[in-house]
Design a protein around this motif. Structure first.
Motif, PDB file in Angstrom:
ATOM      1  N   LEU A 101     -47.836 -35.493  -5.932  1.00  0.00           N
ATOM      2  CA  LEU A 101     -48.346 -36.640  -5.193  1.00  0.00           C
ATOM      3  C   LEU A 101     -47.228 -37.149  -4.294  1.00  0.00           C
ATOM      4  CD1 LEU A 101     -50.160 -39.129  -4.582  1.00  0.00           C
ATOM      5  CD2 LEU A 101     -49.253 -40.161  -6.669  1.00  0.00           C
ATOM      6  N   TYR A 102     -47.473 -37.127  -3.002  1.00  0.00           N
ATOM      7  CA  TYR A 102     -46.482 -37.649  -2.048  1.00  0.00           C
ATOM      8  C   TYR A 102     -47.060 -38.885  -1.371  1.00  0.00           C
ATOM      9  CZ  TYR A 102     -43.266 -38.291   1.764  1.00  0.00           C
ATOM     10  OH  TYR A 102     -42.351 -38.857   2.630  1.00  0.00           O
ATOM     11  N   MET A 103     -46.302 -39.985  -1.411  1.00  0.00           N
ATOM     12  CA  MET A 103     -46.750 -41.222  -0.798  1.00  0.00           C
ATOM     13  C   MET A 103     -46.185 -41.330   0.609  1.00  0.00           C
ATOM     14  SD  MET A 103     -46.577 -45.173  -2.131  1.00  0.00           S
ATOM     15  CE  MET A 103     -47.481 -44.734  -3.614  1.00  0.00           C
ATOM     16  N   SER A 104     -47.073 -41.281   1.589  1.00  0.00           N
ATOM     17  CA  SER A 104     -46.694 -41.353   2.991  1.00  0.00           C
ATOM     18  C   SER A 104     -47.134 -42.695   3.570  1.00  0.00           C
ATOM     19  CB  SER A 104     -47.315 -40.167   3.745  1.00  0.00           C
ATOM     20  OG  SER A 104     -46.898 -40.139   5.098  1.00  0.00           O
ATOM     21  N   THR A 105     -47.324 -42.741   4.875  1.00  0.00           N
ATOM     22  CA  THR A 105     -47.671 -43.986   5.544  1.00  0.00           C
ATOM     23  C   THR A 105     -48.738 -43.750   6.607  1.00  0.00           C
ATOM     24  OG1 THR A 105     -46.825 -45.731   7.037  1.00  0.00           O
ATOM     25  CG2 THR A 105     -45.730 -43.615   7.121  1.00  0.00           C
ATOM     26  N   THR A 106     -49.584 -44.733   6.827  1.00  0.00           N
ATOM     27  CA  THR A 106     -50.566 -44.651   7.904  1.00  0.00           C
ATOM     28  C   THR A 106     -49.893 -44.748   9.268  1.00  0.00           C
ATOM     29  OG1 THR A 106     -50.971 -47.041   7.701  1.00  0.00           O
ATOM     30  CG2 THR A 106     -52.472 -45.565   6.526  1.00  0.00           C
ATOM     31  N   GLY A 107     -48.603 -45.048   9.291  1.00  0.00           N
ATOM     32  CA  GLY A 107     -47.864 -45.076  10.542  1.00  0.00           C
ATOM     33  C   GLY A 107     -47.824 -43.732  11.246  1.00  0.00           C
ATOM     34  N   VAL A 108     -48.116 -42.652  10.512  1.00  0.00           N
ATOM     35  CA  VAL A 108     -48.083 -41.325  11.150  1.00  0.00           C
ATOM     36  C   VAL A 108     -49.167 -41.190  12.219  1.00  0.00           C
ATOM     37  CG1 VAL A 108     -47.075 -40.212   9.118  1.00  0.00           C
ATOM     38  CG2 VAL A 108     -49.564 -40.254   9.393  1.00  0.00           C
ATOM     39  N   TYR A 109     -50.190 -42.060  12.197  1.00  0.00           N
ATOM     40  CA  TYR A 109     -51.237 -41.996  13.216  1.00  0.00           C
ATOM     41  C   TYR A 109     -50.780 -42.605  14.537  1.00  0.00           C
ATOM     42  CZ  TYR A 109     -54.403 -40.960   9.318  1.00  0.00           C
ATOM     43  OH  TYR A 109     -55.010 -40.388   8.224  1.00  0.00           O
ATOM     44  N   GLY A 110     -49.719 -43.380  14.509  1.00  0.00           N
ATOM     45  CA  GLY A 110     -49.251 -44.026  15.715  1.00  0.00           C
ATOM     46  C   GLY A 110     -50.165 -45.153  16.160  1.00  0.00           C
ATOM     47  N   ASP A 111     -50.024 -45.537  17.406  1.00  0.00           N
ATOM     48  CA  ASP A 111     -50.805 -46.640  17.978  1.00  0.00           C
ATOM     49  C   ASP A 111     -52.067 -46.082  18.616  1.00  0.00           C
ATOM     50  OD1 ASP A 111     -51.759 -48.938  19.107  1.00  0.00           O
ATOM     51  OD2 ASP A 111     -50.122 -49.186  20.542  1.00  0.00           O
ATOM     52  N   THR A 112     -53.231 -46.495  18.105  1.00  0.00           N
ATOM     53  CA  THR A 112     -54.500 -46.022  18.679  1.00  0.00           C
ATOM     54  C   THR A 112     -55.233 -47.143  19.411  1.00  0.00           C
ATOM     55  OG1 THR A 112     -55.824 -46.503  16.699  1.00  0.00           O
ATOM     56  CG2 THR A 112     -54.698 -44.364  16.790  1.00  0.00           C
ATOM     57  N   ASP A 113     -54.535 -48.232  19.681  1.00  0.00           N
ATOM     58  CA  ASP A 113     -55.119 -49.363  20.407  1.00  0.00           C
ATOM     59  C   ASP A 113     -56.362 -49.896  19.703  1.00  0.00           C
ATOM     60  OD1 ASP A 113     -55.116 -51.240  22.450  1.00  0.00           O
ATOM     61  OD2 ASP A 113     -56.377 -50.025  23.762  1.00  0.00           O
TER      62      ASP A 113
END
Length: 295
Positions: A101-113
């Motif tokens: 289990l690796y905990m990442s971040t929704t920040g990988v999606y970047g800015d989608t306005d």
């Protein structure tokens, strides 16, 4: 897979996860220092000393053979990729865990306005922090694919809960963006995140899951509701044009990224319905727990 969980990153979320896993699971937590080892032992955890920023010998983490791994450690600041994760995986040696289990971040999606993102949306990180997380996801996925290990990546937004509310910011009178300048936000109460982690460890699922409460209220609304429920003055509101002089660069970079993170796969495939799906419920429960621990 046996009922052992090797946990890297027994901090705010990790400790709550460990307490929920016990007594059904044997939890072995990594500790970098003697002080950390003592703290984790006092919390009733089995401790294994390991410095992820040092050089770990291959096989040093052989306890993970057949076990589940919960990797909750962020990448080192100022690096490319994730040397900590690479060193950790190398220290597993020939061990073949049942799951990672690796905990990442929704920040990988970047800015989608403000547009909705799902697990199928492109990864377009716009900050160094998120780029490191995207690289770590690839490292974890490739390692698991080579070893035939079930891999689950949880993409997590801002985590809040007891001790993780913006109370100090409110007491200092720090400003928030005006509602018209504050885009949609995404967050998760720590206990709902723990529930998602346990589901990821115990269910035969794999792949990427967004873990959010589904409430897209802005950070401004979050601060306003926290102030109201905690009996504090609301934050002063400022325009985005003035924010660079009043809000720290790190916080501002977080605020200007705008997206709505979809949690359908978490609910339907991971089987997790957030207990705290509304801000008021999560903030009130957090404040209640904080008051209880102070009494």
């Amino acid at each position: 897979m046996d009922q052992t969980c090797l946990m890297a990153g027994a901090g705010y979320t990790g400790l709550r996860l460990a307490r929920r896993l016990q007594p059904r699971w044997r939890v072995v937590a990594l500790a970098r220092s003697e002080a950390a080892a003592t703290q984790l032992s006092t919390a009733g955890l089995e401790v294994l000393r390991a410095d992820l920023d040092g050089k770990l010998a291959p096989g040093a983490l052989s306890v993970a053979d057949g076990a589940a791994i919960a990797y909750l450690v962020p990448p080192t600041e100022g690096t490319d990729g994730d040397p900590r994760l690479v060193g950790f995986l190398g220290a597993l040696g020939e061990a073949r865990p049942g799951a990672l289990l690796y905990m990442s971040t929704t920040g990988v999606y970047g800015d989608t306005d403000g547009e909705v993102v799902t697990e199928a949306s492109p990864v377009m990180p716009s900050s160094d922090r998120s780029r490191r997380r995207a690289a770590a996801e690839r490292i974890a996925g490739e390692w698991c694919s080579t070893r035939g290990v079930r891999c689950v990546i949880l993409r997590v937004p801002g985590i809040y809960g007891p001790g993780r509310l913006p109370l100090d910011r409110l007491r200092r009178g720090e400003p928030a963006l005006r509602p018209e300048d504050s885009g949609p936000g995404n967050r998760i109460h720590v206990d709902d995140l723990v529930t998602a982690c346990i589901a990821a460890l115990e269910r035969p699922v794999r792949g990427i899951f967004n873990v959010t409460d589904g409430d897209h209220s802005s950070t401004t609304v979050f601060m306003q509701r926290t102030a109201a429920l905690a009996g504090l003055p609301p934050p002063p509101l400022i325009a985005l044009a003035d924010a660079r002089e009043r809000i720290s660069p790190g916080m501002l970079s977080f605020l200007v990224e705008s997206r709505r993170v979809d949690n359908r796969r978490m609910r339907e495939e991971l089987g997790v319905e957030p207990r705290y799906a509304s801000l008021d419920a999560g903030i009130a429960a957090s404040l209640e727990e904080m008051r209880a621990t102070q009494d």
